[in-house]
Design an enzyme around this catalytic site. Sequence first.
Site, PDB file in Angstrom:
ATOM      1  CG  HIS A 136      -1.852  -1.141   1.294  1.00  8.34           C
ATOM      2  ND1 HIS A 136      -3.177  -1.038   0.938  1.00  8.34           N
ATOM      3  CD2 HIS A 136      -1.672  -2.440   1.645  1.00  8.34           C
ATOM      4  CE1 HIS A 136      -3.769  -2.212   1.085  1.00  8.34           C
ATOM      5  NE2 HIS A 136      -2.869  -3.079   1.521  1.00  8.34           N
ATOM      6  NE  ARG A 173      -2.252  17.449   5.551  1.00 10.18           N
ATOM      7  CZ  ARG A 173      -2.032  18.110   6.672  1.00 10.18           C
ATOM      8  NH1 ARG A 173      -1.743  19.407   6.630  1.00 10.18           N
ATOM      9  NH2 ARG A 173      -2.112  17.491   7.830  1.00 10.18           N
ATOM     10  CG  HIS A 181      -6.990  -6.466   1.329  1.00 11.89           C
ATOM     11  ND1 HIS A 181      -6.723  -5.711   0.229  1.00 11.89           N
ATOM     12  CD2 HIS A 181      -5.969  -6.233   2.188  1.00 11.89           C
ATOM     13  CE1 HIS A 181      -5.577  -5.053   0.416  1.00 11.89           C
ATOM     14  NE2 HIS A 181      -5.106  -5.346   1.600  1.00 11.89           N
ATOM     15  CD  GLU A 226      -5.242  -8.159   6.702  1.00 12.65           C
ATOM     16  OE1 GLU A 226      -6.057  -7.533   5.983  1.00 12.65           O
ATOM     17  OE2 GLU A 226      -4.213  -7.631   7.157  1.00 12.65           O
ATOM     18  CG  ASP A 282      -0.406  -5.588   3.950  1.00 10.67           C
ATOM     19  OD1 ASP A 282      -0.954  -4.964   3.032  1.00 10.67           O
ATOM     20  OD2 ASP A 282      -1.029  -6.040   4.931  1.00 10.67           O
TER      21      ASP A 282
HETATM   22 ZN   LIG Z   1      -3.123  -5.007   2.332  1.00 14.81          ZN
END
Ligand SMILES: [Zn+2]
Length: 350
Positions: free
Chosen positions: A30, A83, A209, A212, A290
Amino acid sequence: MSTSPVPEHAPSTDIRTYIRALPKVELHLHLVGSAPLDSVLELARRHPDGGVPVERDELVRFYEFSDFTHFITVYGSVANLVRTGADIVTLLVGIARDLAATNAHYAEVTVTAYSHLVSGIDPAELAEALTAGRKRALAEHGVVLAWVFDIPAGLEHFSEEKTVDWVLRYLPEGSIGFGVGGQEHRMPRASFRRSFDRAREAGLHSVPHAGETVGPEEIWAALRELGAERVGHGVSAVRDRDLLRHLAHENIPLEVCPTSNLCTRAVTDLRDHPLPVLLAAGVPVTLATDDPGMFHTDLNREYLLCHEVLGLGRGELADIARTGVRSAFCPPDLRAELLTGIDAVARSGE
Ligand SMILES: [Zn+2]
Protein backbone atom coordinates in the site's frame (compact mmCIF):
# COMPACT_ATOMS: atom_id res chain seq x y z
CA MET A 1 30.45 -26.73 21.63
CA SER A 2 29.72 -28.53 18.37
CA THR A 3 30.29 -27.58 14.78
CA SER A 4 27.45 -28.00 12.35
CA PRO A 5 28.13 -30.55 9.64
CA VAL A 6 28.81 -29.18 6.18
CA PRO A 7 26.36 -30.59 3.63
CA GLU A 8 27.95 -32.77 0.97
CA HIS A 9 26.86 -30.35 -1.75
CA ALA A 10 27.03 -27.07 0.10
CA PRO A 11 25.38 -24.23 -1.85
CA SER A 12 27.93 -21.84 -3.24
CA THR A 13 26.12 -18.74 -1.99
CA ASP A 14 24.70 -17.91 1.41
CA ILE A 15 20.94 -17.68 1.70
CA ARG A 16 20.79 -13.89 1.91
CA THR A 17 22.80 -13.53 -1.28
CA TYR A 18 20.60 -16.12 -2.96
CA ILE A 19 17.38 -14.33 -1.96
CA ARG A 20 18.76 -10.95 -2.99
CA ALA A 21 19.75 -12.36 -6.38
CA LEU A 22 16.26 -13.70 -7.17
CA PRO A 23 14.48 -11.20 -9.44
CA LYS A 24 11.18 -10.44 -7.74
CA VAL A 25 7.84 -8.68 -8.00
CA GLU A 26 5.74 -7.17 -5.19
CA LEU A 27 2.01 -7.62 -5.65
CA HIS A 28 0.64 -6.44 -2.33
CA LEU A 29 1.84 -3.16 -0.91
CA HIS A 30 0.00 0.00 0.00
CA LEU A 31 1.26 3.43 -0.97
CA VAL A 32 1.16 5.02 2.47
CA GLY A 33 2.20 1.97 4.49
CA SER A 34 5.08 1.22 2.14
CA ALA A 35 6.66 4.62 2.46
CA PRO A 36 10.16 4.49 3.95
CA LEU A 37 10.53 6.14 7.36
CA ASP A 38 12.59 8.99 5.89
CA SER A 39 9.82 9.76 3.39
CA VAL A 40 7.17 9.82 6.14
CA LEU A 41 9.40 12.03 8.32
CA GLU A 42 9.77 14.37 5.36
CA LEU A 43 5.97 14.63 5.04
CA ALA A 44 5.48 14.92 8.82
CA ARG A 45 7.87 17.89 8.87
CA ARG A 46 6.22 19.35 5.76
CA HIS A 47 2.81 19.13 7.51
CA PRO A 48 3.57 19.51 11.26
CA ASP A 49 -0.14 19.91 12.15
CA GLY A 50 -0.75 16.27 11.11
CA GLY A 51 -0.02 14.76 14.52
CA VAL A 52 2.58 12.33 13.15
CA PRO A 53 5.97 12.29 14.95
CA VAL A 54 8.72 14.26 13.23
CA GLU A 55 11.58 12.38 14.94
CA ARG A 56 12.67 8.94 13.80
CA ASP A 57 12.60 7.18 17.20
CA GLU A 58 9.13 8.51 17.94
CA LEU A 59 7.87 7.44 14.52
CA VAL A 60 9.18 3.91 15.11
CA ARG A 61 7.23 3.80 18.39
CA PHE A 62 4.18 5.27 16.62
CA TYR A 63 4.34 2.21 14.33
CA GLU A 64 3.90 -0.34 17.13
CA PHE A 65 0.39 -1.70 16.71
CA SER A 66 -1.79 -3.29 19.36
CA ASP A 67 -4.25 -4.80 16.88
CA PHE A 68 -5.74 -4.35 13.41
CA THR A 69 -8.03 -1.48 14.47
CA HIS A 70 -5.11 0.43 15.99
CA PHE A 71 -3.14 -0.17 12.79
CA ILE A 72 -5.97 1.31 10.69
CA THR A 73 -6.05 4.40 12.95
CA VAL A 74 -2.30 5.00 12.62
CA TYR A 75 -2.50 4.37 8.87
CA GLY A 76 -5.18 7.07 8.64
CA SER A 77 -2.97 9.60 10.45
CA VAL A 78 -0.12 9.08 8.02
CA ALA A 79 -2.48 9.10 5.04
CA ASN A 80 -3.65 12.54 6.19
CA LEU A 81 -0.11 13.83 5.60
CA VAL A 82 -0.46 13.20 1.89
CA ARG A 83 -2.03 16.44 0.71
CA THR A 84 -0.38 17.42 -2.56
CA GLY A 85 0.82 15.78 -5.74
CA ALA A 86 4.39 16.44 -4.58
CA ASP A 87 3.70 14.38 -1.44
CA ILE A 88 2.56 11.45 -3.61
CA VAL A 89 5.70 11.67 -5.74
CA THR A 90 7.91 11.77 -2.61
CA LEU A 91 6.34 8.52 -1.41
CA LEU A 92 6.56 6.77 -4.78
CA VAL A 93 10.21 7.58 -5.35
CA GLY A 94 11.07 6.35 -1.84
CA ILE A 95 9.12 3.13 -2.40
CA ALA A 96 10.81 2.51 -5.76
CA ARG A 97 14.23 3.02 -4.17
CA ASP A 98 13.45 0.42 -1.49
CA LEU A 99 12.01 -2.01 -4.05
CA ALA A 100 15.12 -1.73 -6.22
CA ALA A 101 17.26 -2.49 -3.15
CA THR A 102 15.48 -5.85 -2.78
CA ASN A 103 15.88 -6.66 -6.48
CA ALA A 104 12.15 -6.20 -7.10
CA HIS A 105 11.57 -4.99 -10.65
CA TYR A 106 7.82 -4.59 -10.75
CA ALA A 107 5.23 -3.69 -8.13
CA GLU A 108 1.47 -3.34 -8.02
CA VAL A 109 0.93 -0.56 -5.51
CA THR A 110 -2.46 -0.18 -3.85
CA VAL A 111 -3.54 3.44 -3.85
CA THR A 112 -6.44 4.51 -1.65
CA ALA A 113 -7.48 7.43 -3.82
CA TYR A 114 -10.32 8.36 -1.49
CA SER A 115 -7.96 9.08 1.43
CA HIS A 116 -5.90 11.44 -0.68
CA LEU A 117 -8.93 13.19 -2.15
CA VAL A 118 -10.38 13.91 1.31
CA SER A 119 -6.97 15.18 2.44
CA GLY A 120 -7.35 17.89 -0.17
CA ILE A 121 -5.55 16.76 -3.32
CA ASP A 122 -7.24 17.93 -6.46
CA PRO A 123 -8.60 14.86 -8.35
CA ALA A 124 -6.67 15.62 -11.54
CA GLU A 125 -3.50 16.40 -9.56
CA LEU A 126 -3.68 12.97 -7.91
CA ALA A 127 -3.77 11.25 -11.31
CA GLU A 128 -0.92 13.41 -12.64
CA ALA A 129 1.19 12.75 -9.54
CA LEU A 130 0.83 8.97 -9.97
CA THR A 131 1.97 9.28 -13.57
CA ALA A 132 4.89 11.54 -12.61
CA GLY A 133 5.92 9.24 -9.74
CA ARG A 134 5.71 6.21 -12.01
CA LYS A 135 8.02 7.84 -14.54
CA ARG A 136 10.56 8.74 -11.87
CA ALA A 137 10.40 5.24 -10.32
CA LEU A 138 11.37 3.77 -13.68
CA ALA A 139 13.93 6.41 -14.65
CA GLU A 140 15.70 6.64 -11.29
CA HIS A 141 15.34 3.11 -9.91
CA GLY A 142 14.41 0.86 -12.85
CA VAL A 143 11.19 -0.25 -11.15
CA VAL A 144 7.91 -0.56 -13.06
CA LEU A 145 4.96 0.53 -10.93
CA ALA A 146 1.32 -0.38 -11.57
CA TRP A 147 -1.77 0.67 -9.66
CA VAL A 148 -4.48 -1.13 -7.75
CA PHE A 149 -7.17 1.22 -6.44
CA ASP A 150 -8.97 0.09 -3.33
CA ILE A 151 -12.15 0.90 -1.48
CA PRO A 152 -11.25 1.66 2.15
CA ALA A 153 -13.86 -0.50 3.87
CA GLY A 154 -15.01 0.92 7.17
CA LEU A 155 -14.61 4.60 6.27
CA GLU A 156 -17.48 6.88 5.34
CA HIS A 157 -20.21 5.23 3.29
CA PHE A 158 -19.54 7.49 0.30
CA SER A 159 -15.87 6.46 0.10
CA GLU A 160 -16.83 3.54 -2.13
CA GLU A 161 -18.67 5.58 -4.73
CA LYS A 162 -16.07 8.35 -4.68
CA THR A 163 -13.30 5.80 -5.25
CA VAL A 164 -14.95 4.17 -8.26
CA ASP A 165 -16.00 7.48 -9.79
CA TRP A 166 -12.44 8.83 -9.55
CA VAL A 167 -10.87 5.64 -10.89
CA LEU A 168 -13.18 5.41 -13.88
CA ARG A 169 -12.80 9.08 -14.70
CA TYR A 170 -8.98 9.26 -14.55
CA LEU A 171 -7.60 5.71 -14.99
CA PRO A 172 -3.97 6.86 -14.78
CA GLU A 173 -1.33 5.11 -16.85
CA GLY A 174 -0.42 1.82 -15.15
CA SER A 175 -3.89 1.17 -13.71
CA ILE A 176 -4.36 -2.60 -13.57
CA GLY A 177 -6.49 -3.57 -10.60
CA PHE A 178 -9.33 -2.82 -8.24
CA GLY A 179 -9.51 -3.90 -4.62
CA VAL A 180 -11.03 -3.46 -1.22
CA GLY A 181 -8.96 -3.07 1.93
CA GLY A 182 -9.48 -1.77 5.45
CA GLN A 183 -11.86 -3.42 7.87
CA GLU A 184 -13.26 -6.88 7.18
CA HIS A 185 -15.49 -7.28 10.24
CA ARG A 186 -19.04 -6.17 9.42
CA MET A 187 -17.86 -5.32 5.90
CA PRO A 188 -19.04 -8.30 3.80
CA ARG A 189 -17.17 -8.56 0.51
CA ALA A 190 -20.45 -9.17 -1.32
CA SER A 191 -21.62 -5.65 -0.44
CA PHE A 192 -18.98 -4.21 -2.80
CA ARG A 193 -20.17 -6.12 -5.81
CA ARG A 194 -21.63 -3.19 -7.74
CA SER A 195 -18.35 -1.23 -7.55
CA PHE A 196 -16.31 -4.23 -8.61
CA ASP A 197 -18.65 -4.80 -11.54
CA ARG A 198 -18.07 -1.22 -12.67
CA ALA A 199 -14.29 -1.44 -12.29
CA ARG A 200 -14.10 -4.81 -14.05
CA GLU A 201 -16.20 -3.50 -16.93
CA ALA A 202 -13.53 -0.81 -17.32
CA GLY A 203 -10.89 -3.54 -17.68
CA LEU A 204 -9.44 -3.62 -14.18
CA HIS A 205 -8.53 -6.93 -12.53
CA SER A 206 -10.29 -7.91 -9.33
CA VAL A 207 -7.82 -8.19 -6.43
CA PRO A 208 -9.73 -7.76 -3.15
CA HIS A 209 -8.43 -8.35 0.36
CA ALA A 210 -10.29 -11.22 2.00
CA GLY A 211 -9.70 -13.69 4.79
CA GLU A 212 -7.06 -11.65 6.59
CA THR A 213 -8.90 -11.15 9.88
CA VAL A 214 -12.12 -13.05 9.16
CA GLY A 215 -12.95 -16.59 8.08
CA PRO A 216 -12.89 -18.43 4.74
CA GLU A 217 -16.52 -17.60 3.94
CA GLU A 218 -15.37 -14.09 2.99
CA ILE A 219 -12.78 -15.54 0.60
CA TRP A 220 -15.58 -17.50 -1.05
CA ALA A 221 -17.56 -14.27 -1.28
CA ALA A 222 -14.61 -12.47 -2.87
CA LEU A 223 -14.37 -15.22 -5.48
CA ARG A 224 -18.06 -15.60 -6.18
CA GLU A 225 -19.33 -12.05 -5.80
CA LEU A 226 -16.31 -9.95 -6.77
CA GLY A 227 -14.70 -12.27 -9.34
CA ALA A 228 -11.38 -12.20 -7.47
CA GLU A 229 -8.45 -13.17 -9.70
CA ARG A 230 -6.03 -12.96 -6.77
CA VAL A 231 -6.82 -12.60 -3.10
CA GLY A 232 -5.07 -10.24 -0.71
CA HIS A 233 -3.95 -12.32 2.30
CA GLY A 234 -6.56 -15.10 2.18
CA VAL A 235 -4.73 -16.93 4.96
CA SER A 236 -7.93 -18.11 6.65
CA ALA A 237 -8.38 -20.44 3.64
CA VAL A 238 -6.45 -23.01 5.69
CA ARG A 239 -9.63 -23.58 7.69
CA ASP A 240 -11.56 -24.83 4.64
CA ARG A 241 -10.33 -27.86 2.70
CA ASP A 242 -12.79 -27.29 -0.14
CA LEU A 243 -11.56 -23.74 -0.53
CA LEU A 244 -7.92 -24.87 -0.61
CA ARG A 245 -8.80 -27.36 -3.33
CA HIS A 246 -10.68 -24.69 -5.26
CA LEU A 247 -7.82 -22.15 -5.09
CA ALA A 248 -5.34 -24.80 -6.23
CA HIS A 249 -7.58 -26.13 -9.01
CA GLU A 250 -8.52 -22.70 -10.34
CA ASN A 251 -4.96 -21.41 -9.91
CA ILE A 252 -6.01 -18.40 -7.85
CA PRO A 253 -3.02 -16.92 -6.03
CA LEU A 254 -2.99 -15.63 -2.49
CA GLU A 255 -0.83 -12.59 -1.69
CA VAL A 256 0.66 -13.71 1.61
CA CYS A 257 2.31 -11.18 3.93
CA PRO A 258 3.73 -12.99 7.00
CA THR A 259 5.19 -10.03 8.92
CA SER A 260 2.03 -8.00 8.32
CA ASN A 261 -0.04 -10.84 9.80
CA LEU A 262 2.17 -10.82 12.86
CA CYS A 263 2.14 -7.02 13.27
CA THR A 264 -1.65 -6.78 13.05
CA ARG A 265 -2.02 -9.87 15.27
CA ALA A 266 -3.77 -11.86 12.53
CA VAL A 267 -1.31 -14.58 13.61
CA THR A 268 0.25 -14.64 17.06
CA ASP A 269 3.40 -16.61 16.26
CA LEU A 270 5.18 -16.66 12.92
CA ARG A 271 6.05 -20.35 13.47
CA ASP A 272 2.31 -21.08 13.22
CA HIS A 273 1.85 -19.11 9.99
CA PRO A 274 -0.35 -21.04 7.53
CA LEU A 275 1.91 -20.43 4.51
CA PRO A 276 3.44 -23.95 4.49
CA VAL A 277 -0.04 -25.49 4.69
CA LEU A 278 -1.17 -23.40 1.72
CA LEU A 279 1.86 -24.49 -0.30
CA ALA A 280 1.35 -28.14 0.62
CA ALA A 281 -2.25 -27.87 -0.62
CA GLY A 282 -0.99 -26.66 -3.99
CA VAL A 283 -2.35 -23.12 -3.61
CA PRO A 284 -0.35 -20.55 -5.61
CA VAL A 285 1.32 -18.32 -3.02
CA THR A 286 3.09 -15.03 -3.60
CA LEU A 287 5.08 -13.25 -0.90
CA ALA A 288 4.54 -9.60 -0.15
CA THR A 289 5.10 -6.98 2.51
CA ASP A 290 1.74 -5.14 2.67
CA ASP A 291 3.11 -2.09 4.50
CA PRO A 292 6.89 -2.51 4.71
CA GLY A 293 7.52 1.01 6.07
CA MET A 294 5.12 0.48 8.95
CA PHE A 295 6.06 -3.14 9.60
CA HIS A 296 9.86 -2.68 9.47
CA THR A 297 10.30 -5.27 6.77
CA ASP A 298 11.14 -5.66 3.10
CA LEU A 299 10.53 -8.35 0.51
CA ASN A 300 13.90 -10.08 1.01
CA ARG A 301 13.27 -10.28 4.75
CA GLU A 302 9.93 -12.03 4.07
CA TYR A 303 11.77 -14.62 1.95
CA LEU A 304 14.38 -15.02 4.68
CA LEU A 305 11.69 -15.56 7.34
CA CYS A 306 10.12 -18.25 5.16
CA HIS A 307 13.50 -19.97 5.07
CA GLU A 308 14.54 -19.49 8.69
CA VAL A 309 11.20 -19.73 10.51
CA LEU A 310 8.97 -21.75 8.18
CA GLY A 311 11.66 -24.07 6.84
CA LEU A 312 11.32 -23.36 3.11
CA GLY A 313 14.28 -24.42 0.98
CA ARG A 314 15.91 -22.58 -1.89
CA GLY A 315 13.85 -24.35 -4.53
CA GLU A 316 10.61 -23.40 -2.75
CA LEU A 317 11.73 -19.78 -2.47
CA ALA A 318 12.46 -19.71 -6.20
CA ASP A 319 9.01 -21.22 -6.84
CA ILE A 320 7.38 -18.48 -4.78
CA ALA A 321 9.28 -15.87 -6.80
CA ARG A 322 8.06 -17.56 -10.00
CA THR A 323 4.46 -17.63 -8.74
CA GLY A 324 4.70 -13.90 -8.06
CA VAL A 325 5.88 -13.20 -11.58
CA ARG A 326 3.23 -15.45 -13.13
CA SER A 327 0.52 -13.83 -11.00
CA ALA A 328 1.55 -10.27 -11.90
CA PHE A 329 -0.47 -8.28 -14.39
CA CYS A 330 2.75 -7.10 -15.98
CA PRO A 331 3.82 -6.87 -19.63
CA PRO A 332 4.59 -10.35 -21.08
CA ASP A 333 8.18 -9.46 -22.04
CA LEU A 334 8.96 -8.36 -18.48
CA ARG A 335 7.38 -11.57 -17.16
CA ALA A 336 9.53 -13.71 -19.47
CA GLU A 337 12.69 -11.80 -18.56
CA LEU A 338 12.08 -12.18 -14.82
CA LEU A 339 11.31 -15.91 -15.11
CA THR A 340 14.54 -16.45 -17.04
CA GLY A 341 16.42 -14.55 -14.34
CA ILE A 342 14.86 -16.65 -11.56
CA ASP A 343 15.79 -19.89 -13.38
CA ALA A 344 19.41 -18.75 -13.65
CA VAL A 345 19.65 -17.89 -9.93
CA ALA A 346 17.88 -21.11 -8.93
CA ARG A 347 20.38 -23.17 -10.95
CA SER A 348 23.39 -21.37 -9.51
CA GLY A 349 22.10 -21.65 -5.95
CA GLU A 350 21.50 -25.41 -5.91
ZN1 LIG B 1 -3.12 -5.01 2.33
